[in-house]
Design an enzyme around this catalytic site. Structure first.
Site, PDB file in Angstrom:
ATOM      1  N   ILE A   1       0.836  -1.208   0.000  1.00  0.00           N
ATOM      2  CA  ILE A   1       0.000   0.000   0.000  1.00  0.00           C
ATOM      3  C   ILE A   1       0.867   1.254   0.000  1.00  0.00           C
ATOM      4  CG2 ILE A   1      -1.978   1.137   1.050  1.00  0.00           C
ATOM      5  CD1 ILE A   1      -2.406  -1.451   2.663  1.00  0.00           C
ATOM      6  N   TYR A   2       1.842   1.304   0.912  1.00  0.00           N
ATOM      7  CA  TYR A   2       2.722   2.476   0.968  1.00  0.00           C
ATOM      8  C   TYR A   2       3.409   2.687  -0.378  1.00  0.00           C
ATOM      9  CZ  TYR A   2       6.451   5.649   2.331  1.00  0.00           C
ATOM     10  OH  TYR A   2       7.309   6.724   2.403  1.00  0.00           O
ATOM     11  N   GLY A   3       4.003   1.624  -0.922  1.00  0.00           N
ATOM     12  CA  GLY A   3       4.715   1.743  -2.184  1.00  0.00           C
ATOM     13  C   GLY A   3       3.820   2.172  -3.327  1.00  0.00           C
TER      14      GLY A   3
END
Length: 267
Positions: free
Chosen positions: A153-155
């Site tokens: 998700i962050y990436g």
């Protein structure tokens, strides 16, 4: 004398950037989600650099009205805005996507991508009206297509910001507004450490890499600020951890033992 708005500037990289802009004689607008924390940072900076050089306003980047209020406050205080830095962001503990809560998933997307989009929209509108300004959006893990388990998700949010910048650089072509990229590399903050269980074997392994490639806020942010202030072209990328620098760090790791995390872990 340039005026700079930095989202998420009550701590970490954002606060480090604010300190160094003030040292360079700029005027700075501090933002964070908590007005008390904003006021504390502003008060400290006012004592150090002068009350006429710094102001602040609480702002949740997920709320465009609050972002607009920051812009309006900056213009009312300092007449115009020269630089807007989208630094505010969040991360999640590293675990598989299906183990993340719906609230956490929605929050990180709304903050890391949605907040950047909304803030950039506000800044673009204001900067086109005043006929000048720079917007700097922050890279992170995933911006260059790097992938790791637990970072989906962050990436994805950071990869999306890369696309956003490239698209906006075409949109602002022919205007007096610039859209640029800030890449701090691996910076030791509580946000970075908070992704890991520091009692785990995984942390001991990744900490060795971070101690080779990472740096502290006070090392990275002066260099980033100098790069920002010397830029006058849209599409510029100011990157601290280049491929060449990373290669040299690994080559000399055996001779240069570093422990960047002791203070954070003790704290």
């Amino acid at each position: 004398m340039k005026t700079v708005i930095i989202t998420g500037s009550t701590r970490g990289i954002g606060k480090g950037l604010a300190v160094n802009f003030l040292k360079q004689g700029c005027r700075v607008v501090i933002t964070g989600r908590n007005q008390t924390q904003v006021d504390e940072v502003v008060s400290g900076f006012a004592l150090q650099f002068g009350a006429d050089k710094v102001t602040g306003l609480a702002c949740d980047v997920k709320d465009q009205a609050q972002l607009q209020a920051v812009w309006d406050h900056a213009v009312a205080t300092f007449s115009s805005v020269d630089i807007w830095i989208n630094n505010a962001g969040m991360s999640l503990p590293r675990k598989p996507l299906e183990q993340q809560s719906t609230d956490d998933i929605n929050n990180i997307i709304a903050t890391n991508l949605g907040g950047v989009v909304l803030a950039t929209s506000v800044a673009l509108k204001g900067m086109k009206a005043q006929n000048h300004g720079q917007i700097w959006n922050m890279e992170g893990f995933g911006s260059n297509d790097a992938t790791q388990p637990g970072m989906a998700i962050y990436g994805a949010t950071k990869r999306a910001v890369t696309y956003l910048n490239k698209s906006l650089q075409k949109e602002v072509k022919g205007t007096a507004v610039q859209v640029n990229t800030l890449s701090p590399g691996i910076v030791v903050t509580d946000l970075l450490v908070g992704d890991y269980d520091t009692s785990s074997a995984e942390w001991q392994k990744v900490k060795k890499i971070f101690n080779i490639l990472g740096d502290k806020v006070e090392t990275v942010t002066p260099w980033l600020v100098n790069g920002i202030l010397s830029t006058n072209k849209s599409g510029t990328k100011v990157a601290w951890l280049t491929g060449g620098k990373a290669f040299m760090r690994f080559m000399t790791a055996g001779f240069n033992k570093r422990d960047l995390f002791s203070e954070l872990e003790l704290g």
